[in-house]
Enzyme design. Structure first.
Site, PDB file in Angstrom:
ATOM      1  N   GLU A  36      -0.342  13.917 -19.981  1.00 59.02           N
ATOM      2  CA  GLU A  36       0.045  12.592 -20.473  1.00 59.02           C
ATOM      3  C   GLU A  36      -0.259  11.556 -19.393  1.00 59.02           C
ATOM      4  O   GLU A  36       0.112  11.717 -18.243  1.00 59.02           O
ATOM      5  CB  GLU A  36       1.547  12.610 -20.818  1.00 59.02           C
ATOM      6  CG  GLU A  36       2.205  11.255 -20.981  1.00 59.02           C
ATOM      7  CD  GLU A  36       1.595  10.378 -22.080  1.00 59.02           C
ATOM      8  OE1 GLU A  36       1.321  10.877 -23.185  1.00 59.02           O
ATOM      9  OE2 GLU A  36       1.385   9.167 -21.802  1.00 59.02           O
ATOM     10  N   GLN A  37      -0.899  10.457 -19.825  1.00 57.52           N
ATOM     11  CA  GLN A  37      -1.286   9.439 -18.839  1.00 57.52           C
ATOM     12  C   GLN A  37      -0.087   8.715 -18.214  1.00 57.52           C
ATOM     13  O   GLN A  37      -0.125   8.323 -17.053  1.00 57.52           O
ATOM     14  CB  GLN A  37      -2.223   8.412 -19.477  1.00 57.52           C
ATOM     15  CG  GLN A  37      -1.583   7.593 -20.585  1.00 57.52           C
ATOM     16  CD  GLN A  37      -2.542   6.598 -21.230  1.00 57.52           C
ATOM     17  OE1 GLN A  37      -3.706   6.521 -20.856  1.00 57.52           O
ATOM     18  NE2 GLN A  37      -2.063   5.839 -22.188  1.00 57.52           N
TER      19      GLN A  37
ATOM     20  N   ARG B 171      12.729   6.509 -31.496  1.00 55.14           N
ATOM     21  CA  ARG B 171      11.633   7.346 -31.006  1.00 55.14           C
ATOM     22  C   ARG B 171      11.938   8.081 -29.703  1.00 55.14           C
ATOM     23  O   ARG B 171      11.616   9.267 -29.581  1.00 55.14           O
ATOM     24  CB  ARG B 171      10.352   6.526 -30.871  1.00 55.14           C
ATOM     25  CG  ARG B 171       9.777   6.140 -32.233  1.00 55.14           C
ATOM     26  CD  ARG B 171       8.678   5.129 -32.081  1.00 55.14           C
ATOM     27  NE  ARG B 171       7.610   5.671 -31.299  1.00 55.14           N
ATOM     28  CZ  ARG B 171       6.386   5.948 -31.789  1.00 55.14           C
ATOM     29  NH1 ARG B 171       6.108   5.695 -33.038  1.00 55.14           N
ATOM     30  NH2 ARG B 171       5.470   6.436 -31.009  1.00 55.14           N
TER      31      ARG B 171
ATOM     32  N   TYR C 162      16.783  -0.121 -40.882  1.00 62.20           N
ATOM     33  CA  TYR C 162      17.508   1.139 -41.085  1.00 62.20           C
ATOM     34  C   TYR C 162      18.229   1.524 -39.795  1.00 62.20           C
ATOM     35  O   TYR C 162      17.839   1.114 -38.702  1.00 62.20           O
ATOM     36  CB  TYR C 162      16.583   2.258 -41.578  1.00 62.20           C
ATOM     37  CG  TYR C 162      15.319   2.467 -40.771  1.00 62.20           C
ATOM     38  CD1 TYR C 162      15.311   3.184 -39.578  1.00 62.20           C
ATOM     39  CD2 TYR C 162      14.091   1.962 -41.225  1.00 62.20           C
ATOM     40  CE1 TYR C 162      14.138   3.389 -38.859  1.00 62.20           C
ATOM     41  CE2 TYR C 162      12.914   2.158 -40.512  1.00 62.20           C
ATOM     42  CZ  TYR C 162      12.951   2.877 -39.337  1.00 62.20           C
ATOM     43  OH  TYR C 162      11.792   3.071 -38.628  1.00 62.20           O
TER      44      TYR C 162
ATOM     45  N   ASP D 223      -2.597   9.924 -34.747  1.00 66.59           N
ATOM     46  CA  ASP D 223      -3.267   8.620 -34.767  1.00 66.59           C
ATOM     47  C   ASP D 223      -4.683   8.687 -34.201  1.00 66.59           C
ATOM     48  O   ASP D 223      -5.497   7.808 -34.469  1.00 66.59           O
ATOM     49  CB  ASP D 223      -2.461   7.594 -33.954  1.00 66.59           C
ATOM     50  CG  ASP D 223      -1.332   6.983 -34.766  1.00 66.59           C
ATOM     51  OD1 ASP D 223      -1.076   7.462 -35.889  1.00 66.59           O
ATOM     52  OD2 ASP D 223      -0.700   6.024 -34.285  1.00 66.59           O
TER      53      ASP D 223
HETATM   54  C1  LIG Z   1       5.706  -0.627 -36.955  1.00 70.63           C
HETATM   55  C2  LIG Z   1       5.450   0.812 -37.063  1.00 70.63           C
HETATM   56  C3  LIG Z   1       6.394   1.537 -37.733  1.00 70.63           C
HETATM   57  C4  LIG Z   1       6.161   2.886 -37.910  1.00 70.63           C
HETATM   58  N1  LIG Z   1       7.084   3.563 -38.625  1.00 70.63           N
HETATM   59  C5  LIG Z   1       6.851   4.857 -38.873  1.00 70.63           C
HETATM   60  C6  LIG Z   1       7.786   5.618 -39.659  1.00 70.63           C
HETATM   61  O1  LIG Z   1       8.810   5.106 -40.130  1.00 70.63           O
HETATM   62  N2  LIG Z   1       7.514   6.922 -39.889  1.00 70.63           N
HETATM   63  C7  LIG Z   1       6.406   7.515 -39.385  1.00 70.63           C
HETATM   64  O2  LIG Z   1       6.211   8.699 -39.647  1.00 70.63           O
HETATM   65  N3  LIG Z   1       5.504   6.836 -38.619  1.00 70.63           N
HETATM   66  C8  LIG Z   1       5.709   5.534 -38.346  1.00 70.63           C
HETATM   67  N4  LIG Z   1       4.818   4.850 -37.594  1.00 70.63           N
HETATM   68  C9  LIG Z   1       3.582   5.521 -37.075  1.00 70.63           C
HETATM   69  C10 LIG Z   1       3.803   6.397 -35.863  1.00 70.63           C
HETATM   70  O3  LIG Z   1       4.519   5.736 -34.873  1.00 70.63           O
HETATM   71  C11 LIG Z   1       2.469   6.892 -35.295  1.00 70.63           C
HETATM   72  O4  LIG Z   1       1.621   7.255 -36.353  1.00 70.63           O
HETATM   73  C12 LIG Z   1       2.708   8.122 -34.408  1.00 70.63           C
HETATM   74  O5  LIG Z   1       3.509   7.746 -33.315  1.00 70.63           O
HETATM   75  C13 LIG Z   1       1.401   8.744 -33.915  1.00 70.63           C
HETATM   76  O6  LIG Z   1       1.682   9.760 -33.008  1.00 70.63           O
HETATM   77  P1  LIG Z   1       0.592  10.353 -32.037  1.00 70.63           P
HETATM   78  O7  LIG Z   1       1.287  11.411 -31.256  1.00 70.63           O
HETATM   79  O8  LIG Z   1      -0.613  10.709 -32.814  1.00 70.63           O
HETATM   80  O9  LIG Z   1       0.138   9.153 -31.108  1.00 70.63           O
HETATM   81  P2  LIG Z   1       0.955   8.264 -29.978  1.00 70.63           P
HETATM   82  O10 LIG Z   1       2.384   8.224 -30.385  1.00 70.63           O
HETATM   83  O11 LIG Z   1       0.183   7.038 -29.881  1.00 70.63           O
HETATM   84  O12 LIG Z   1       0.828   9.169 -28.692  1.00 70.63           O
HETATM   85  C14 LIG Z   1      -0.360   9.235 -27.927  1.00 70.63           C
HETATM   86  C15 LIG Z   1      -0.004   9.623 -26.506  1.00 70.63           C
HETATM   87  O13 LIG Z   1      -1.210   9.865 -25.792  1.00 70.63           O
HETATM   88  C16 LIG Z   1      -1.138   9.268 -24.520  1.00 70.63           C
HETATM   89  N5  LIG Z   1      -2.513   9.003 -24.073  1.00 70.63           N
HETATM   90  C17 LIG Z   1      -3.384   8.072 -24.554  1.00 70.63           C
HETATM   91  N6  LIG Z   1      -4.552   8.134 -23.915  1.00 70.63           N
HETATM   92  C18 LIG Z   1      -4.448   9.133 -22.981  1.00 70.63           C
HETATM   93  C19 LIG Z   1      -5.343   9.684 -22.024  1.00 70.63           C
HETATM   94  N7  LIG Z   1      -6.591   9.196 -21.844  1.00 70.63           N
HETATM   95  N8  LIG Z   1      -4.921  10.701 -21.245  1.00 70.63           N
HETATM   96  C20 LIG Z   1      -3.655  11.211 -21.397  1.00 70.63           C
HETATM   97  N9  LIG Z   1      -2.759  10.702 -22.300  1.00 70.63           N
HETATM   98  C21 LIG Z   1      -3.149   9.693 -23.092  1.00 70.63           C
HETATM   99  C22 LIG Z   1      -0.312   8.020 -24.769  1.00 70.63           C
HETATM  100  O14 LIG Z   1       0.236   7.514 -23.555  1.00 70.63           O
HETATM  101  C23 LIG Z   1       0.722   8.530 -25.742  1.00 70.63           C
HETATM  102  O15 LIG Z   1       1.840   9.084 -25.091  1.00 70.63           O
HETATM  103  C24 LIG Z   1       5.012   3.510 -37.367  1.00 70.63           C
HETATM  104  C25 LIG Z   1       4.097   2.769 -36.639  1.00 70.63           C
HETATM  105  C26 LIG Z   1       4.291   1.437 -36.500  1.00 70.63           C
HETATM  106  C27 LIG Z   1       3.273   0.660 -35.741  1.00 70.63           C
END
Ligand SMILES: Cc1cc2nc3c(=O)[nH]c(=O)nc-3n(C[C@H](O)[C@H](O)[C@H](O)COP(=O)(O)OP(=O)(O)OC[C@H]3O[C@@H](n4cnc5c(N)ncnc54)[C@H](O)[C@@H]3O)c2cc1C
Length: 402
Positions: A33-34, A107, A221, A299
């Site tokens: 993790e960065q 979160r 909520y 994402d």
């Molecule tokens: C307003 C809003 C409301 C939301 N509400 C909901 C909800 O109610 N329910 C729901 O299910 N989802 C919700 N979401 C969506 C959800 O938050 C994201 O889809 C989810 O967090 C994606 O998770 P992830 O682990 O793929 O990515 P992230 O949570 O973006 O995690 C990526 C991680 O990778 C790390 N990283 C990035 N680049 C590097 C690198 N080069 N080297 C090492 N580490 C790196 C980052 O620091 C981060 O910790 C919401 C989003 C928004 C914007």
């Protein structure tokens, strides 16, 4: 069959779920993790039954319930008059229909529940302050490079590194440029987390509420056993296009985006000291997630608008299904392709459905109370709600074919 050593870039909700699911299958994992510490810019997230099913199966259901909320109800309210339509008892209905609860969680609390599970199985699995800068793969290994000059080698790499994924960029190069070229939706989102005691008593309720109005909507909520209220407001507005998790606006600017909205919405806004704002971007679903021994989740491969509240839940599903594939299929490349095939259609449908919901929540018919009543009656009828959500909630991450 020998199990692979899996490397994960990114310790967000998706990366941590994948790590926990893999460790529980007896597969060795290291997560890079960065960030120097796992600190979340405060925000809430809704986890529907399809996500809690995975988290309960991963042994952290109790930890999650202790830190979250089961909203006692779900309401639609009209922006102008405050008229309220009670939809259903979210918590009880979810367990009755899908076997698992619908929870709302802060979160950082969800990350903590996942980390607890991981630490129990491999205390040193998470490596902080490790920003991935690139990688190479050959026929049987993947070699990672980090910004601090360190390297790591494993059998498989999972890019769980979010919307601006370095892994995706390294995998797909030029093709990734079109993905990065996101189009602005014309909407920005505001968010804030409020200590419940700062709200007037009639608003400090454990209910999930969706305010709808022309060109805007507000969702709020409860979190952390009702100690906090999460508020998100989405506005059609084109003058600010920064896609950021950390940019801040002011309470006055937020209030100015909801002129004429009901006093209850104004009271919520007034209680947010330093709201965050970010621009909502739309990306076309990515056609391919996997090459060789490297794949993507969450994402990094299917970022979505938040209108179905499924971004995090789908990242959780990805992590779980990916671990099943890697533990059940001997060749890692085959396992990753089978994971991608199992997940792609569903996540694409979710991304498209989320964009459709934006138009539904902001419909011009909501401008007048008479038109609005007919519109809400139609769009939030039991049938329509089931059509939009049932296929999401009834998914069984533990049995879906691979
Ligand atoms: C307003 C809003 C409301 C939301 N509400 C909901 C909800 O109610 N329910 C729901 O299910 N989802 C919700 N979401 C969506 C959800 O938050 C994201 O889809 C989810 O967090 C994606 O998770 P992830 O682990 O793929 O990515 P992230 O949570 O973006 O995690 C990526 C991680 O990778 C790390 N990283 C990035 N680049 C590097 C690198 N080069 N080297 C090492 N580490 C790196 C980052 O620091 C981060 O910790 C919401 C989003 C928004 C914007």
């Amino acid at each position: 069959m020998t199990t692979p050593h899996v490397l994960i870039a990114g310790a967000g909700i998706g990366g941590l779920t994948a790590a926990l699911a893999l460790l529980r299958q007896g597969i060795d994992v290291d997560v890079y993790e960065q960030a120097a510490e796992l600190r979340e810019v405060g925000a809430g997230v809704q986890i529907s039954a399809n996500g809690t099913r995975a988290l309960f199966n991963l042994g952290i259901g109790e930890g999650l319930l202790a830190r979250s909320c089961e909203a006692s109800g779900k309401e639609i309210r009209l922006w102008s008059t405050g008229q309220t339509w009670t939809l259903f008892d979210l918590g009880a209905q979810s367990v009755a229909q899908y076997g698992f609860p619908y929870v709302t969680v802060y979160r950082p609390d969800l990350l903590e529940a996942l980390l607890d599970g991981i630490r129990r199985l491999k205390p040193g699995a998470i490596h902080l302050g490790r920003k991935l800068t690139g990688f190479e793969q050959d026929s049987d290994r993947v070699h990672l490079r980090f910004a601090d000059g360190q390297i790591a080698t494993g059998d498989v790499l999972i890019g769980a590194d979010g919307i601006h994924s370095r892994v995706r960029h390294t995998l797909f190069g030029q093709e990734d440029a079109s993905f990065e070229d996101a189009s602005f939706t014309g909407m920005i989102a505001w968010r804030g987390v409020i200590p419940m005691e700062r709200l007037p008593a009639h608003l400090a309720r454990p209910v999930a509420t969706n305010w709808v109005g022309p060109g805007r909507h507000v969702i709020h909520y409860p979190l952390r056993g009702g100690a906090l209220m999460n508020v998100v407001g989405i506005v059609e507005r084109a003058d600010w296009q920064v896609e950021s998790w950390t940019a801040r606006g002011t309470t006055a600017e937020l209030a100015a985006d909801f002129p004429g909205w009901h006093p209850d919405v104004q009271a919520m806004i007034a209680a947010i000291d330093a709201p965050h704002k970010w621009a909502l971007m739309l990306r076309r679903p990515l056609p391919q997630w996997t090459r060789g021994r490297v794949t993507l989740l969450g994402d990094a491969c299917h970022p979505t608008l938040p209108m179905l509240a499924q971004g995090a839940v789908q990242a959780i599903e990805d992590g779980y299904v990916l671990a099943r594939a890697l533990s059940g299929i001997a060749d890692p490349g085959d396992a990753l392709r089978r994971y991608e095939a199992a997940r792609q259609e569903r996540t694409t449908r979710m991304v498209l459905g989320s964009a459709e919901n934006a138009a539904r929540f902001h419909n011009p018919e909501l401008a007048n109370p008479e038109g609005a009543a007919a519109y809400v009656g139609r769009e939030w009828s039991e049938d329509r709600v089931r059509q939009r959500y049932d296929w999401l909630f009834r998914y069984q991450v533990d049995t879906v074919p691979l």
